[in-house]
Design a protein around this motif. Sequence first.
Motif, mmCIF file in Angstrom:
data_model
loop_
_atom_site.group_PDB
_atom_site.id
_atom_site.type_symbol
_atom_site.label_atom_id
_atom_site.label_comp_id
_atom_site.label_asym_id
_atom_site.label_seq_id
_atom_site.Cartn_x
_atom_site.Cartn_y
_atom_site.Cartn_z
ATOM 1 N N TRP A 146 0.853 -1.191 0.000
ATOM 2 C CA TRP A 146 0.000 0.000 0.000
ATOM 3 C C TRP A 146 0.887 1.238 0.000
ATOM 4 C CZ3 TRP A 146 -1.267 -4.246 3.032
ATOM 5 C CH2 TRP A 146 -2.553 -4.798 2.869
ATOM 6 N N CYS B 136 0.923 4.722 1.185
ATOM 7 C CA CYS B 136 0.125 5.484 2.150
ATOM 8 C C CYS B 136 -0.154 6.906 1.676
ATOM 9 C CB CYS B 136 0.812 5.480 3.517
ATOM 10 S SG CYS B 136 0.945 3.813 4.206
ATOM 11 N N ALA C 156 -5.566 3.990 0.076
ATOM 12 C CA ALA C 156 -4.602 3.048 0.667
ATOM 13 C C ALA C 156 -4.382 3.384 2.136
ATOM 14 C CB ALA C 156 -3.281 3.101 -0.100
ATOM 15 N N GLU D 168 -7.181 2.110 4.264
ATOM 16 C CA GLU D 168 -7.095 0.660 4.471
ATOM 17 C C GLU D 168 -6.034 0.324 5.511
ATOM 18 O OE1 GLU D 168 -7.041 -2.126 1.203
ATOM 19 O OE2 GLU D 168 -7.833 -0.581 -0.130
#
Length: 466
Positions: free
Chosen positions: A338, A340, A345, A348
Amino acid sequence: MSGMGAGEVRESYRTLDRWLKAAPADLLSSRSRQAELFFRRMGVTFAVYGDAESNERLIPFDVVPRIIAANEWRLLERGLKQRVGALNAFLKDIYGPQECIRAGVIPADIVLTNPQYRPEMQGRRPPGDVWCHIAGIDLVRTGEDGFQVLEDNARTPSGVSYMLENREMMMRLFPDLFAEHRIHPVDTYTDTLLRTLQSGAPGSAGDDPRIVVLTPGPFNSAYYEHSFLADKLGVELVEGTDLFVNDDTVFMRTTEGPQKVDVIYRRIDDDFIDPLTFRPDSAVGVPGLMAAYLAGNVTLANAVGTGVADDKCVYTYMPEIVRFFTGEEPILKNIPTWRCREPEALKEVLGQLDQLVVKEVGGSGGYGMLVGPAATKAEIETFRAKLIAHPEEFIAQPTLSLSTAPTLDGGTLQPRHVDLRPFVLTSPAGVRVTPGGLTRVALKAGSLVVNSSQGGGTKDTWVLDD
């Protein structure tokens, strides 16, 4: 290995399995003690910053080799050549026409605002057009997916001395076991490295370029490796004060007067190599080195600016980078990651911090990261605040079910998590991969952290011949 909770013994381990069953019960433990004694006598150490108890330690060495089958290695080798070829093409492009940015392969800000991006290199081409002469690509095997890339080390990758010393140690301690396997040698690495450095010398260097290894000095954590490699290469180990620049040419101070230097295998990061161009407070660099470099009078391995390629955010774009520059599908896959910096993302990641590994995009050595399943609630909340404040500085990955290798612990074989750092050399003639690499092992049960600075150890890596 059998009895390790992983089912049958791998084909590549069957000879070792038979040998171990026939060996005396305490053989591995006694050879392990011998290895420690040898390494202590030889001074094979690394320094740990901020460790009040000891400035230098032995890296723990496990005497049970990690074995890779010939067919598995052939696929790995192809994947490594493809990836490092793409890394070099990417570096050439971002400091040149920047076609990958224009084509939308990677966002401009990730490259151009990267702390490792060096505007001084824009429009420049290093001698031989090679940017990353020496790369260390960290791989992990996860479940049925085979080997995947965990990170790319394109600046000053370390660990090759331990790969070479580990092999020498195993040949000394287990000659009979060696005789029962056909194993690719790793001791050709230094000859290949020497040819790589020679072939990348400036055109003005002639047939016998003078090469030096530039170290920050004895207090650096990898100083043992710097001196080891200089010795094996048959070249001088120098510190910044041993070199000077005159008329855009680099010279080494010697008892016989100044001698011109053509190639510098530097183990100092960009920030510190030249106080006139980068950090003015650097006491380990060479004033004027960049002027000589930009004039094309000296080769630096690796080139200035390669740090962009081992940034962990750039890593997340490597599959696209490989496709763009090679026209092929990546042979080696990335770990799912991911970014960030992307709002979805980040959302999550924040929702499952206790299950993920979160890393700083510019971090290394296992520092500055959160291992969610092993962290306290307070540590997770501290990291949550960092992520919310500066999401662009982090990536996140799932906690991997890394494959394990049999490792000696308390006199018995136990499964321990491992990774692999093969070393890849690039010269104008092409890309070469040393068969094997440095296997790092997490010595604590259940631990995923293999870094030597965090208590990990190393193993010899055997690549079987057909």
